[in-house]
Design an enzyme around this catalytic site. Structure first.
Site, PDB file in Angstrom:
ATOM      1  CB  CYS A   1      -9.617   4.709   0.255  1.00 55.28           C
ATOM      2  SG  CYS A   1      -7.981   5.192   0.838  1.00 55.28           S
ATOM      3  CB  THR A   2      -6.722   0.022   2.087  1.00 58.31           C
ATOM      4  OG1 THR A   2      -5.609   0.820   1.669  1.00 58.31           O
ATOM      5  CG2 THR A   2      -7.117  -0.915   0.986  1.00 58.31           C
TER       6      THR A   2
ATOM      7  CG  ASP B   1      -1.840   1.238   1.249  1.00 57.22           C
ATOM      8  OD1 ASP B   1      -2.451   1.522   0.200  1.00 57.22           O
ATOM      9  OD2 ASP B   1      -1.941   1.933   2.282  1.00 57.22           O
ATOM     10  CB  SER B   2       0.182   4.762  -0.874  1.00 56.17           C
ATOM     11  OG  SER B   2      -0.969   4.947  -0.075  1.00 56.17           O
TER      12      SER B   2
ATOM     13  CB  CYS C   1      -2.977   0.566  -2.600  1.00 55.15           C
ATOM     14  SG  CYS C   1      -3.018   2.307  -3.048  1.00 55.15           S
ATOM     15  CG  ASN C   2      -9.360   0.671  -3.092  1.00 51.95           C
ATOM     16  OD1 ASN C   2     -10.185  -0.095  -3.544  1.00 51.95           O
ATOM     17  ND2 ASN C   2      -9.054   0.695  -1.804  1.00 51.95           N
TER      18      ASN C   2
ATOM     19  CE1 TYR D   1       2.695   5.952  -3.503  1.00 51.37           C
ATOM     20  CE2 TYR D   1       1.714   4.100  -4.666  1.00 51.37           C
ATOM     21  CZ  TYR D   1       2.793   4.674  -4.027  1.00 51.37           C
ATOM     22  OH  TYR D   1       3.973   3.978  -3.928  1.00 51.37           O
ATOM     23  N   GLY D   2      -3.192   9.125  -4.002  1.00 51.45           N
ATOM     24  CA  GLY D   2      -4.506   9.464  -4.552  1.00 51.45           C
ATOM     25  C   GLY D   2      -4.558  10.704  -5.406  1.00 51.45           C
TER      26      GLY D   2
HETATM   27  N1  DGL Z   1      -4.873   3.148   0.690  1.00 48.88           N
HETATM   28  C1  DGL Z   1      -4.849   3.778  -0.599  1.00 48.88           C
HETATM   29  C2  DGL Z   1      -6.096   3.392  -1.402  1.00 48.88           C
HETATM   30  O1  DGL Z   1      -6.727   2.394  -1.079  1.00 48.88           O
HETATM   31  C3  DGL Z   1      -4.642   5.246  -0.365  1.00 48.88           C
HETATM   32  C4  DGL Z   1      -4.138   5.939  -1.491  1.00 48.88           C
HETATM   33  C5  DGL Z   1      -3.341   7.167  -1.243  1.00 48.88           C
HETATM   34  O2  DGL Z   1      -2.180   7.045  -0.915  1.00 48.88           O
HETATM   35  O3  DGL Z   1      -3.881   8.242  -1.509  1.00 48.88           O
HETATM   36  O4  DGL Z   1      -6.433   4.023  -2.378  1.00 48.88           O
END
Ligand code: DGL
Length: 282
Positions: free
Chosen positions: A200-201, A18-19, A81-82, A50-51
């Site tokens: 989003c996780t 994940d990010s 991570c979505n 990352y979003g």
């Molecule tokens: N947990 C990431 C997701 O599910 C978060 C993304 C992010 O870093 O913005 O999208």
């Protein structure tokens, strides 16, 4: 829980990426359901979120993470991570895997999340709360439409929610303002919504506040249990991959940020102490 994982050239831990901290909500459920396997968790906390990043940047960061996890022996990697699943999964599966290693696998978490949504919604109106990247990719409406063409889907991006989690502000009063604002926006756009996917996780970490501002009668769908069940099925259907996942019941946590900070936060989210290794992605 932590410790040294015996690596062989042909087998390794299941990689979970994940990010940042959000993927821990997925890892937690996977580890509960499948405790026999070894895991290698990687959070790119130094470059989160990352979003709000472009397609190319998310793709490149995710590619680096997958390469790192492969180098550590992972044969199977879950993009927990979505945003990475929405923006990078297809490119990695189709363009990179054949060159990197055609026998290894990278799986996303959007498909398992939407698989049962048709059985949950009664009104046929579903809302998605997610990062800007995930919403703009239209991955959720596209995946839902493939399985349930009759369901109406409305999405709302919540650009402040991941930073609230990553900066440990998720219990603050400021968090109330941003949580309420995006739930209200979503429901104003479609008052018939009876099911909201937390796409989003990171969002389960804000659950207390999300519940507080969601009207009764609306079901909140989180991803962890669905992803874990889907992984269990995948391993059953693919014994050739299952054999390559080492079974020592150990987890190693890695972060691209300071290991001390990750250690404190991760222990908070998981409710037990973890040991963390600092790594650099290139
Ligand atoms: N947990 C990431 C997701 O599910 C978060 C993304 C992010 O870093 O913005 O999208």
């Amino acid at each position: 829980m932590n410790g040294f994982i015996q690596l062989s050239k042909d087998a390794g831990p299941i990689g979970v990426f994940d990010s940042g901290y959000g993927g821990l909500t997925i890892y937690n459920e996977i580890q509960k359901l499948l405790p026999q396997y070894d895991y290698l968790y990687l959070g790119d906390n130094a470059r989160t979120p990352y979003g709000t990043r472009s397609f190319d940047v998310v793709c490149e960061f995710t590619r680096q993470a997958v390469r790192y996890l492969f180098q550590q022996g992972c044969q199977l990697v879950i993009l927990a991570c979505n945003t990475a699943s929405a923006k990078a999964l297809r490119t990695i599966q189709q363009a990179d895997l054949p060159a990197l290693d055609p026998n290894r696998r990278v799986l996303g978490i959007i498909r398992p999340t939407v698989e049962h949504v048709g059985e949950v919604t009664k009104s046929g109106h579903v809302g998605v709360l997610a990062t800007e990247g995930t919403i703009k990719s239209h991955s959720y409406p596209l995946e839902i439409r493939k399985l349930y063409p009759e369901i109406e889907v409305v999405g709302e991006s919540c650009p402040m929610w991941v930073p609230l989690v990553e900066t440990n502000e998720y219990e603050s009063e400021g968090a109330d303002f941003f949580v309420k604002r995006h739930i209200d926006n979503l429901l104003a756009r479609d008052p018939e919504i009876d099911t909201i996917i937390l796409g989003c996780t990171h969002y389960p970490i804000l659950m207390e506040k999300i519940r507080k501002y969601t009207p009764d009668g609306i079901t909140l769908l989180t991803q962890g249990a669905a992803v874990a069940a889907s992984l269990a099925e995948y391993l059953q259907r693919h014994p050739e991959m299952e054999r390559l996942c080492t079974k020592g019941g150990k987890t190693v946590f890695c972060t691209t940020e300071s290991d001390g900070k990750f250690c404190t936060q991760a222990s908070l989210f998981l409710n037990y102490p973890v040991e963390v290794k600092n790594v650099t992605l290139v």
